[in-house]
Design a protein around this motif. Structure first.
Motif, short mmCIF file in Angstrom:
data_model
loop_
_atom_site.label_atom_id
_atom_site.label_comp_id
_atom_site.label_asym_id
_atom_site.label_seq_id
_atom_site.Cartn_x
_atom_site.Cartn_y
_atom_site.Cartn_z
N ALA A 279 62.68 47.64 39.43
CA ALA A 279 62.28 47.11 40.28
C ALA A 279 60.93 46.75 40.52
N GLN B 109 65.53 44.62 40.99
CA GLN B 109 65.77 44.98 42.57
C GLN B 109 65.31 44.44 43.77
N ARG B 110 65.77 43.29 44.01
CA ARG B 110 63.91 42.81 45.55
C ARG B 110 63.99 43.86 46.40
N GLU B 111 65.28 44.07 47.14
CA GLU B 111 64.36 44.88 47.86
C GLU B 111 65.17 47.34 47.13
N ALA B 112 63.84 47.55 46.53
CA ALA B 112 64.14 48.60 46.11
C ALA B 112 64.10 49.83 46.82
N PRO B 113 65.27 50.90 46.89
CA PRO B 113 64.45 51.52 47.98
C PRO B 113 63.37 52.80 47.63
N PRO C 203 71.68 39.54 41.96
CA PRO C 203 70.02 39.24 41.73
C PRO C 203 70.26 38.83 40.38
N ARG D 264 56.26 49.62 38.62
CA ARG D 264 55.88 50.98 39.20
C ARG D 264 54.87 52.33 39.40
N SER E 155 61.89 41.53 38.97
CA SER E 155 62.49 42.62 39.27
C SER E 155 64.04 42.44 39.65
#
Length: 423
Positions: A272, A166-170, A29, A275, A164
């Motif tokens: 991410a 994590q571009r597609e964080a869970p 990433p 948040r 970020s």
């Protein structure tokens, strides 16, 4: 995915490939520019981690081969971390000034080290001492994989854009308020330390006897919501709760909450991006001083490492907890709420747990011979032990006897805590 790093010599090739490949996957990433930044003295650039973990194999395995010549003359100086007996080294706080070598050159260096390691890996199948040294190098690289994530989090946090990783964080796991219960531990003379089976760092040995007085330990770590109660009750404004050094540090650096929290204690910076704080997840990025102050505010204390280890070994299925833990491979890269309401919870993964134990040698401790004796022993001064691993620890790296250690004001690691009491 390997559930544990190899202990059998026959597994050494697979383990080597798995660990080495994972380091490169962690930088996917990132841009080349991301890997150069050193945002504070404790942080090392990602590029440096990639090079140093390869330097380790070159220095301690390849350089002993007859006729071996260094792949990159001068890099031994750049990427030696703290091995004084090996030779001079570049100043740690200036690692972020190294625009050269480039990231591409570092990756090419890694591949050349891997190529040269191939015959060494073959010989390890019939050489227990060689296999043990390779295994040490793999666990060393796993430590740097964890540092790559903690360090890039800090690098991104000081960027006003708050990028970020994590571009597609869970999405986080659902949580709910769990009452904190205390579990009674065994008192008397008990044994702690590595059992002698499988890998362990030298500081986990030897297994030895120690005396435990009657105590109780909380069944889970302290949560964000509970720590917010401490803040609202003036915990950061009450010097009587704090160690003198901790109070001085908190005042000097204007601490008002855990690292990465906003001033309103509503959001936190994560891998991410920013948040909303999960109220039921373990509080994270707090120093020993903050953990100790909270414990005093709560009418409790931090557990001793002997209490933590013995209770873990005797009251839970360690292998089952390790399999279920929120380690880096789960993909969250952030502490998650406890998912059940019985027994001792979250002993592994999520957050490293501060203990009240100084990082000192066990009775009968002997460091590794030669330069590798500098790995752990010389740091047994002024640091405190943490247990259990975190949400960015690689799977397969932890065990009940594992001892991590940091200085009491450190906060950038994924550090939390649980409470204990005298019984």
């Amino acid at each position: 995915m390997l559930d544990t790093i190899c202990t059998a010599q026959s597994d050494i090739v697979e383990a080597y490939r798995f660990v080495r490949d994972r380091s490169l996957k962690l930088i996917a990433p990132l841009s080349a520019e991301d890997t150069v930044v050193q945002s504070m003295p404790d942080v090392s650039p990602t590029k440096w981690h990639l090079a140093h973990s390869s330097w380790f194999f070159e220095q301690f395995l390849l350089s002993s081969q007859c006729g071996y010549e260094p792949l990159r003359p001068g890099w031994q100086f750049l990427f030696n971390s703290y091995y004084e007996s090996v030779g001079p080294r570049h100043n740690r706080v200036q690692r972020g000034l190294l625009s050269r070598p480039t990231l591409a050159e570092v990756i090419e260096y890694r591949h050349r080290v891997d190529d040269d390691m191939a015959p060494v890996l073959d010989r390890a199948a019939s050489d227990p001492e060689l296999a043990a040294l390779i295994n040490l190098g793999l666990h060393h690289e796993q430590q740097h994989q964890e540092l790559m994530l903690t360090d890039i989090k800090h690098v991104f946090s000081v960027n006003p854009l708050e990028p970020s990783y994590q571009r597609e964080a869970p999405f986080g796991l659902p949580g709910h308020a769990l009452p904190m219960r205390f579990v009674r531990g065994s008192a008397g003379i008990v044994e702690i330390g590595h059992h002698g089976e499988g890998f362990a760092f030298d500081c986990e040995t030897p297994r030895h006897r120690t005396l435990l007085h009657p105590y109780e330990m909380a069944d889970r770590p302290v949560t964000n919501d509970e720590f917010r109660d401490f803040i609202r009750d003036g915990g950061y404004r009450t010097p009587s709760l704090w160690m003198s050094e901790g109070w001085a540090r908190a005042q000097a650096e204007a601490w008002a909450g855990p690292m990465y929290w906003d001033a309103q204690a509503e959001t936190e910076f994560t891998l991410a991006g920013r948040r909303e704080i999960d109220p039921y997840a373990p509080v994270c990025h707090v120093s020993y001083y903050e953990a100790d102050a909270y414990a005093r505010w709560a009418g409790a204390r931090l557990p001793r490492e002997s209490e933590w280890e013995h209770l873990t070994e005797t009251r839970v299925d360690v292998d089952a907890q390790l399999r279920a833990a929120n380690f880096a491979d789960a993909g969250f890269l952030h502490p998650q709420p406890a998912q059940r309401d019985e027994g001792l919870l979250q002993l592994f993964g999520d957050v490293w747990e501060w203990t009240s134990s100084p990082y000192v040698n066990y009775p009968g401790y002997k460091p590794l011979p030669g330069a590798l004796g500098e790995y752990n022993g010389k740091f047994m001064c002024g640091q405190w032990v943490l247990r259990g691993g975190s949400c960015v620890t690689p799977v397969g790296h932890l065990r009940a006897s594992y001892r991590n250690f940091f200085y009491p004001p450190d906060r950038w690691q994924f550090m939390g805590f649980r409470l204990a009491k005298d019984a």
